[in-house]
Design an enzyme around this catalytic site. Structure first.
Site, PDB file in Angstrom:
ATOM      1  N   GLY A  45       0.856  -1.181   0.000  1.00  0.00           N
ATOM      2  CA  GLY A  45       0.000   0.000   0.000  1.00  0.00           C
ATOM      3  C   GLY A  45       0.895   1.236   0.000  1.00  0.00           C
ATOM      4  O   GLY A  45       2.091   1.158  -0.286  1.00  0.00           O
ATOM      5  N   ALA A  47       2.102   2.867   2.418  1.00  0.00           N
ATOM      6  CA  ALA A  47       3.198   2.786   3.379  1.00  0.00           C
ATOM      7  C   ALA A  47       4.245   1.762   2.929  1.00  0.00           C
ATOM      8  O   ALA A  47       5.433   2.073   2.828  1.00  0.00           O
ATOM      9  CB  ALA A  47       2.654   2.420   4.762  1.00  0.00           C
ATOM     10  N   GLY A  48       3.813   0.550   2.634  1.00  0.00           N
ATOM     11  CA  GLY A  48       4.763  -0.501   2.286  1.00  0.00           C
ATOM     12  C   GLY A  48       5.395  -0.289   0.919  1.00  0.00           C
ATOM     13  O   GLY A  48       6.613  -0.389   0.758  1.00  0.00           O
ATOM     14  N   SER A 287     -17.564   9.001  -0.021  1.00  0.00           N
ATOM     15  CA  SER A 287     -16.520   9.878   0.523  1.00  0.00           C
ATOM     16  C   SER A 287     -17.064  10.989   1.418  1.00  0.00           C
ATOM     17  O   SER A 287     -18.116  11.569   1.168  1.00  0.00           O
ATOM     18  CB  SER A 287     -15.746  10.533  -0.610  1.00  0.00           C
ATOM     19  OG  SER A 287     -14.957  11.569  -0.110  1.00  0.00           O
ATOM     20  N   ARG A 333     -15.524  12.809  12.072  1.00  0.00           N
ATOM     21  CA  ARG A 333     -16.257  11.565  11.830  1.00  0.00           C
ATOM     22  C   ARG A 333     -16.886  10.948  13.070  1.00  0.00           C
ATOM     23  O   ARG A 333     -18.004  10.445  13.013  1.00  0.00           O
ATOM     24  CB  ARG A 333     -15.300  10.549  11.233  1.00  0.00           C
ATOM     25  CG  ARG A 333     -14.885  10.987   9.868  1.00  0.00           C
ATOM     26  CD  ARG A 333     -13.842  10.077   9.314  1.00  0.00           C
ATOM     27  NE  ARG A 333     -13.518  10.566   7.991  1.00  0.00           N
ATOM     28  CZ  ARG A 333     -12.622  10.018   7.191  1.00  0.00           C
ATOM     29  NH1 ARG A 333     -11.948   8.965   7.598  1.00  0.00           N
ATOM     30  NH2 ARG A 333     -12.399  10.519   6.008  1.00  0.00           N
ATOM     31  N   HIS A 404     -14.417   1.514   9.518  1.00  0.00           N
ATOM     32  CA  HIS A 404     -13.697   2.042   8.370  1.00  0.00           C
ATOM     33  C   HIS A 404     -12.189   2.039   8.522  1.00  0.00           C
ATOM     34  O   HIS A 404     -11.456   1.719   7.593  1.00  0.00           O
ATOM     35  CB  HIS A 404     -14.180   3.484   8.164  1.00  0.00           C
ATOM     36  CG  HIS A 404     -13.489   4.221   7.082  1.00  0.00           C
ATOM     37  ND1 HIS A 404     -13.574   3.837   5.767  1.00  0.00           N
ATOM     38  CD2 HIS A 404     -12.686   5.315   7.096  1.00  0.00           C
ATOM     39  CE1 HIS A 404     -12.855   4.674   5.031  1.00  0.00           C
ATOM     40  NE2 HIS A 404     -12.296   5.565   5.811  1.00  0.00           N
ATOM     41  N   GLU A 428      -1.230   2.293   8.423  1.00  0.00           N
ATOM     42  CA  GLU A 428      -2.365   1.995   9.290  1.00  0.00           C
ATOM     43  C   GLU A 428      -2.047   0.880  10.290  1.00  0.00           C
ATOM     44  O   GLU A 428      -2.680   0.778  11.336  1.00  0.00           O
ATOM     45  CB  GLU A 428      -3.584   1.610   8.428  1.00  0.00           C
ATOM     46  CG  GLU A 428      -4.877   1.557   9.232  1.00  0.00           C
ATOM     47  CD  GLU A 428      -6.131   1.354   8.382  1.00  0.00           C
ATOM     48  OE1 GLU A 428      -6.077   1.582   7.153  1.00  0.00           O
ATOM     49  OE2 GLU A 428      -7.163   0.975   8.960  1.00  0.00           O
ATOM     50  N   LEU A 444      -3.880   8.644   4.195  1.00  0.00           N
ATOM     51  CA  LEU A 444      -3.021   8.603   3.006  1.00  0.00           C
ATOM     52  C   LEU A 444      -1.743   9.376   3.300  1.00  0.00           C
ATOM     53  O   LEU A 444      -0.646   8.963   2.938  1.00  0.00           O
ATOM     54  CB  LEU A 444      -3.748   9.218   1.804  1.00  0.00           C
ATOM     55  CG  LEU A 444      -5.043   8.523   1.373  1.00  0.00           C
ATOM     56  CD1 LEU A 444      -5.660   9.227   0.171  1.00  0.00           C
ATOM     57  CD2 LEU A 444      -4.785   7.057   1.036  1.00  0.00           C
TER      58      LEU A 444
HETATM   59  C1  LIG Z   1     -13.080   2.959   1.214  1.00  0.00           C
HETATM   60  C2  LIG Z   1     -11.985   3.715   1.887  1.00  0.00           C
HETATM   61  C3  LIG Z   1     -11.747   5.050   1.556  1.00  0.00           C
HETATM   62  C4  LIG Z   1     -10.711   5.752   2.165  1.00  0.00           C
HETATM   63  N1  LIG Z   1     -10.515   7.058   1.816  1.00  0.00           N
HETATM   64  C5  LIG Z   1      -9.483   7.731   2.368  1.00  0.00           C
HETATM   65  C6  LIG Z   1      -9.215   9.083   1.986  1.00  0.00           C
HETATM   66  O1  LIG Z   1      -9.917   9.671   1.148  1.00  0.00           O
HETATM   67  N2  LIG Z   1      -8.158   9.709   2.554  1.00  0.00           N
HETATM   68  C7  LIG Z   1      -7.354   9.102   3.456  1.00  0.00           C
HETATM   69  O2  LIG Z   1      -6.391   9.717   3.905  1.00  0.00           O
HETATM   70  N3  LIG Z   1      -7.577   7.822   3.814  1.00  0.00           N
HETATM   71  C8  LIG Z   1      -8.613   7.119   3.298  1.00  0.00           C
HETATM   72  N4  LIG Z   1      -8.837   5.825   3.681  1.00  0.00           N
HETATM   73  C9  LIG Z   1      -7.885   5.160   4.580  1.00  0.00           C
HETATM   74  C10 LIG Z   1      -6.640   4.751   3.811  1.00  0.00           C
HETATM   75  O3  LIG Z   1      -6.990   4.301   2.524  1.00  0.00           O
HETATM   76  C11 LIG Z   1      -5.866   3.619   4.483  1.00  0.00           C
HETATM   77  O4  LIG Z   1      -5.744   3.857   5.830  1.00  0.00           O
HETATM   78  C12 LIG Z   1      -4.464   3.529   3.901  1.00  0.00           C
HETATM   79  O5  LIG Z   1      -4.524   3.436   2.505  1.00  0.00           O
HETATM   80  C13 LIG Z   1      -3.697   2.368   4.485  1.00  0.00           C
HETATM   81  O6  LIG Z   1      -2.475   2.245   3.798  1.00  0.00           O
HETATM   82  P1  LIG Z   1      -1.413   1.194   4.246  1.00  0.00           P
HETATM   83  O7  LIG Z   1      -0.283   1.311   3.285  1.00  0.00           O
HETATM   84  O8  LIG Z   1      -1.130   1.333   5.677  1.00  0.00           O
HETATM   85  O9  LIG Z   1      -2.122  -0.224   4.078  1.00  0.00           O
HETATM   86  P2  LIG Z   1      -2.883  -0.908   2.859  1.00  0.00           P
HETATM   87  O10 LIG Z   1      -3.030  -0.039   1.682  1.00  0.00           O
HETATM   88  O11 LIG Z   1      -4.091  -1.540   3.446  1.00  0.00           O
HETATM   89  O12 LIG Z   1      -1.892  -2.037   2.407  1.00  0.00           O
HETATM   90  C14 LIG Z   1      -1.710  -3.223   3.107  1.00  0.00           C
HETATM   91  C15 LIG Z   1      -0.748  -4.068   2.330  1.00  0.00           C
HETATM   92  O13 LIG Z   1      -0.312  -5.127   3.143  1.00  0.00           O
HETATM   93  C16 LIG Z   1      -0.444  -6.337   2.468  1.00  0.00           C
HETATM   94  N5  LIG Z   1      -0.642  -7.368   3.458  1.00  0.00           N
HETATM   95  C17 LIG Z   1      -1.497  -7.386   4.509  1.00  0.00           C
HETATM   96  N6  LIG Z   1      -1.321  -8.493   5.236  1.00  0.00           N
HETATM   97  C18 LIG Z   1      -0.336  -9.186   4.632  1.00  0.00           C
HETATM   98  C19 LIG Z   1       0.296 -10.420   4.915  1.00  0.00           C
HETATM   99  N7  LIG Z   1      -0.030 -11.138   5.973  1.00  0.00           N
HETATM  100  N8  LIG Z   1       1.249 -10.849   4.064  1.00  0.00           N
HETATM  101  C20 LIG Z   1       1.603 -10.127   2.970  1.00  0.00           C
HETATM  102  N9  LIG Z   1       1.053  -8.951   2.684  1.00  0.00           N
HETATM  103  C21 LIG Z   1       0.098  -8.488   3.507  1.00  0.00           C
HETATM  104  C22 LIG Z   1      -1.582  -6.138   1.515  1.00  0.00           C
HETATM  105  O14 LIG Z   1      -1.490  -7.074   0.471  1.00  0.00           O
HETATM  106  C23 LIG Z   1      -1.317  -4.710   1.076  1.00  0.00           C
HETATM  107  O15 LIG Z   1      -0.342  -4.705   0.068  1.00  0.00           O
HETATM  108  C24 LIG Z   1      -9.890   5.118   3.107  1.00  0.00           C
HETATM  109  C25 LIG Z   1     -10.121   3.789   3.438  1.00  0.00           C
HETATM  110  C26 LIG Z   1     -11.170   3.104   2.866  1.00  0.00           C
HETATM  111  C27 LIG Z   1     -11.442   1.712   3.311  1.00  0.00           C
END
Ligand SMILES: Cc1cc2nc3c(=O)[nH]c(=O)nc-3n(C[C@H](O)[C@H](O)[C@H](O)COP(=O)(O)OP(=O)(O)OC[C@H]3O[C@@H](n4cnc5c(N)ncnc54)[C@H](O)[C@@H]3O)c2cc1C
Ligand code: SF4
Lengths: 640, 247
Positions: A45, A47-48, A287, A333, A404, A428, A444
């Site tokens: 995502g 972060a990663g 949204s 929220r 959420h 997250e 984000l």
């Molecule tokens: C519908 C929706 C709308 C949103 N809108 C907004 C917005 O407008 N603005 C905002 O700031 N935030 C928004 N958010 C929140 C935001 O999208 C997330 O908090 C953020 O994208 C999380 O990013 P991340 O990189 O931490 O994790 P993620 O993007 O969830 O990535 C997780 C990654 O880890 C991998 N993974 C997980 N477990 C494992 C495992 N055991 N082994 C291997 N890989 C694994 C997955 O495959 C994925 O690649 C929204 C969230 C949702 C659900």
């Protein structure tokens, strides 16, 4: 024995901490030295993927894992509304300090000052970086970047790409990753799920993963491990998260010694499409940006079953505007969600179900015209119509809060290092920046700040100073953890019961939503803990699974994750029970003001909880990180 | 309502599969197509039969994970929508629906409805990016981009990489997908320096992955859930010809 945790926050004035820290940190010289270090990044995502790409670009040897068939589909892709940054392009008084202030206040004074300040500082670079990578943010006619506003703030600081901001930012990350894959610095492992963490000499040194197509269990060793595996909202079964979002990586790391913080801080988003039936697999978010132009209301009369367009203006209650005149529909929220619950609990709701309120665009359409409104929210309106069969251009939308985002996660210090040396947690999956409630458009921001800017620095500094002995995947510790993983699968496949994964998950979701959802109380939480324990038993005695472990088997993947949700759900309830106050997304009915607002107890609860696993069947032990606010005046949070 | 299904089942590693007949009762109009398949899978598992494998994730039409051929059309007959966005209200009681995987020589079938689309990643790795290191970027407003250009770039960037275009194309061409990425950057000043290299390398990789040539059938545009325009293919051709000319 509860110990007090040290967040290792650098000294000096708030505004200089990060810059000074970077100067103080050790570096690894470019060239051969960096190549020698191997770093595992789990998650693609924001972060990663951001961390993997940046570490690769710096010359480290990076292994990057994700569950999806390609990194471009990580759950970040689904974010709709936008990303904040203190650019002050609108000249409406924004600044790094104001973003910092809004975020701390938004989080109800339960996040860490130094982390949040760093986040606000880095926000401006994120926009520059993304623009330079070709992310097509919305622009004004003059060619400058456009902004809009989001809940909980009074400035316009949110950058967006239509309603697909997450998609565009993630595609930016994916493209940076693709560049490194081509250069050979990042090796990508799609369709690989991390199942456990391997610790050697007290340090995180590798992971065990399952290749999801063949079922093959594999070992990977490294000098440091970064988890960026997202949040755990699917504990509630129905949430806005992607179906494959899960808590397994974080939970297994927790069971190996990483403390889990503030698990009860979950965000219930106010504007999702209401639940429709018990076959439903997820809830769809609409949204928050819609609240810029949409007005929230319910009929004044309880039990009013007329269609919205038949209810005259004077019989509508615009309850957010009434209760919170300063912020109106743009309150944060947690406040908007709870307010919807209060109305529905009194029998005032949309005709459609007892759990829905109206989000009405008729005033905006009258003022701006259908075209302008369509330009702003068209894709969301289309999505809504697709689901419900109704057009928001003609009748108000119906919305209701939905799980959420999870503010809790693995405990990390200022360097994003968990309580296991060499295990870093970003995005997250960690707990640090949002306190008890996250303002819109800031996840984000945190994902990219951690990925592009923080992780690369702190991991380099760790590697430069760490005394790491050579390990291989033949080291005993790897074999032992692999064995654990294998026997876990055997156990699951040998239950041969009668209840499907979905069936049990649905029950867990109901318990969590009813008792550990928008409002909690002592009796309910105790009841939840008991019920979850029963459900854990049912899971291990009566689970139905087909297929085998050495094949593509989604049911098995989900069962494996559900086992972890059942344990995490219990911890969430425990944490909520311990926290005898209301703050942000955690609302304890016993602790509210006369007007129904959340009542914090700063004297006794201005701390981060950090739970330590004690072994199967044992009660976890809680440790504390005390929070202190030196740069901000702690106030009662008011949006009136 | 009651829905009859003919679903393609193929074991992992098997060269071929075949259609199986299933029936799902009590299908509600609000159910999504994938929720209907979930219910079917529940029934199968309860009977001790293996669930049908299909890729899915966000279930909101944005991640591009799901995708199957429904009644002969990639993502189904409902225009501008992914499989997960289809609602059962578009069917009638007693309907029979045929479901099979995306078929294309460059997308080998993994199991049942799941196919391998990793060729798209390999194409992307050949230049679907702007080579800029993190931390060295100028201010976001340092370069003004006319709204219409940014909008055009965004139109192209909307591609979700689902692969429907490939499945729909009689030649199994990936042109719509590749052209969407190349077009996005051709509208922006960013990455201009790599324009030539990008076009050449991405097109070369597309060819070597075993995708067919584009002969302007337009089927891709017709099924694309994000309604990506076929004009992008013309842009890609121009970019490629210019690049080939430059060398
Ligand atoms: C519908 C929706 C709308 C949103 N809108 C907004 C917005 O407008 N603005 C905002 O700031 N935030 C928004 N958010 C929140 C935001 O999208 C997330 O908090 C953020 O994208 C999380 O990013 P991340 O990189 O931490 O994790 P993620 O993007 O969830 O990535 C997780 C990654 O880890 C991998 N993974 C997980 N477990 C494992 C495992 N055991 N082994 C291997 N890989 C694994 C997955 O495959 C994925 O690649 C929204 C969230 C949702 C659900
Ligand atoms: S062009 Fe359309 S159909 Fe093809 S991959 Fe992109 S979104 Fe999918």
């Amino acid at each position: 024995m509860s110990k007090i945790l040290d967040a290792k926050i650098p000294g000096g004035p708030l505004a200089d901490k990060w810059d000074k820290h970077m100067i103080d940190n050790k570096l690894v010289a470019p060239g051969g030295n960096r190549r020698k270090f191997r770093i595992i990044v789990v998650g693609t995502g924001l972060a990663g993927g951001g961390a993997a790409a940046t570490l690769g670009e710096l010359g480290y040897n990076v292994l990057n894992f994700c569950i999806q068939d390609t990194p471009r589909r990580a759950h970040s892709v689904a974010a709709q509304g936008g990303i904040n940054a203190a650019k002050n392009y609108q000249n409406d008084g924004d600044s790094v300090y104001r973003l910092f202030y809004d975020t701390i206040k938004g989080g109800d004074y339960r996040s860490r000052e130094a982390n949040v300040y760093r986040l606000a500082q880095l926000s401006t670079h994120i926009i520059d970086q993304s623009v330079a990578m070709g992310v097509p943010f919305a622009r004004e006619y003059g060619g400058t970047l456009a902004n809009r506003s989001f809940g909980g703030v009074q400035v316009s600081r949110t950058f967006y790409a239509r309603g697909q901001t997450g998609q565009q930012l993630l595609l930016g990350v994916y493209s940076a990753l693709s560049r490194q894959i081509d250069a050979g610095t990042v090796k990508m492992f799609p369709r690989h799920e991390m199942l456990d963490l391997v610790i050697v000499d007290g340090k995180a040194r590798g992971i065990i993963a399952r290749e999801l197509i063949t079922g093959e269990i594999k070992r990977y060793e490294a000098d440091a491990v970064v988890l960026a595996t997202g949040g755990y909202s699917p504990v509630f079964y129905l949430s806005t998260n992607a179906v494959n979002s899960n808590a397994t990586a974080a939970w297994r790391a927790h069971k190996r010694g990483a403390f889990f913080s503030n698990p009860c801080y979950t965000q219930i988003h106010p504007t999702a499409v209401p639940q429709m039936g018990d076959y439903q697999s997820k809830l769809t978010l609409m949204s928050e940006s819609l609240r810029n132009d949409g007005r929230v209301w319910v009929p004044k009369k309880a039990g009013d079953t007329r269609r919205p367009n038949e209810i005259p203006e004077n019989e509508r209650d615009y309850y957010l505007e009434r209760r919170y005149p300063a912020f109106g529909n743009l309150v944060p929220r947690d406040i908007a969600s709870r307010a919807a619950k209060v109305e529905c609990d009194q029998g005032k709701h949309a005709y459609y179900s007892d759990f829905s309120v109206y989000l009405d665009f008729s005033e905006a359409i009258g003022r701006l015209g259908k075209d302008v409104v369509g330009d702003r929210y068209g894709n969301l309106f289309d999505m809504y119509r697709e689901i419900t069969g109704d057009s928001p251009y003609e009748t108000p939308m119906m919305i209701y809060p939905a799980p959420h985002y999870t503010m809790g996660g693995l405990w990390v210090d200022y360097n994003l290092q968990s309580t296991i040396e060499g295990l870093f947690v970003a995005g997250e999956a960690n707990f640090s920046d949002h306190g008890a409630n996250r303002l819109g458009a800031s996840a984000l921001m945190q994902g990219l700040a951690d990925g592009y800017f923080v992780v690369p620095r702190v991991v380099a500094s760790y590697l430069a100073g760490a005394d790491l002995k050579a390990v291989t995947t033949e080291t005993e510790e790897f074999k032992a953890v692999e064995n654990d993983v294998r026997s876990h699968y055997d156990r699951l496949l040998n239950i041969k019961g009668s209840r499907t994964v979905r069936d049990i998950h649905w029950d867990l979701g109901r318990i969590m939503w009813d008792k550990v959802g928008m409002a909690r109380n002592k009796d309910g939480l105790n009841e939840a803990i008991g019920k979850i324990k029963e459900l854990q038993k049912a899971f291990w005695q009566d689970l139905a699974l087909t297929g085998s472990a050495d094949d593509l088997n989604k049911q098995l993947e989900q069962a494996n994750r559900l086992g972890d949700y059942l344990e995490l759900g219990e911890l969430m309830a425990r944490d909520a029970l311990m926290r005898e106050e209301s703050c942000g997304g955690h609302f304890r009915e016993e602790h509210q003001s006369e007007t129904g607002e959340a009542k914090r107890d700063d004297e006794n609860f201005m701390f981060v909880s950090a739970w330590e696993h004690q072994g199967e069947g044992q009660e976890p032990v809680m440790h504390k990180e005390d929070l202190s606010y030196e740069n901000i005046e702690v106030k009662t949070r008011s949006y009136k | 309502m009651t829905i009859h299904l003919k679903i393609w089942r193929q074991a992992r590693g098997a060269k071929d599969g075949k259609f199986h007949d299933y029936t799902v009762e009590n299908v509600a109009a609000e159910m999504s197509f994938l929720e209907m398949l979930d219910i079917l899978n529940e029934q199968l598992v309860k009977k001790g039969e293996e669930a049908i494998e299909f890729d899915n994730d966000c279930r909101e039409g944005i991640c591009g994970t799901c995708g199957m051929v429904v009644d002969g059309v990639a993502h189904g007959t409902h225009a501008g929508c992914t499989t997960c966005e289809i609602r059962m209200r578009s069917y009638k009681d007693g309907d029979t629906i045929t479901v099979e995987p995306f078929r294309a020589s460059a997308f080998p079938i993994i199991k049942d409805l799941v196919v391998d689309r990793s060729a798209f990643d390999r194409i992307q790795a050949k230049g679907g990016y702007v080579s800029t290191n993190v931390g060295s970027a100028p201010d976001g407003n340092a370069q003004l981009i006319p709204k219409s250009d940014a909008d055009n770039a965004m139109d192209a960037a909307t591609c979700i990489g689902c692969g429907a275009c490939v499945a729909a194309c009689p030649n199994g061409s990936a042109s719509l997908f590749v052209s969407a990425k190349i077009s996005q950057f051709s509208w922006l000043p960013q990455g201009d320096a790599e324009r030539t290299r990008r076009a050449l390398r991405m097109v070369e990789q597309m060819d070597s992955e075993g995708f067919g040539d584009c002969s302007n059938h337009g089927e891709c545009e017709a099924v694309c859930p994000k309604e990506i325009s076929i004009q992008n293919i013309a842009r890609m051709r121009r970019e490629f010809v210019k690049a080939a000319f430059k060398g």
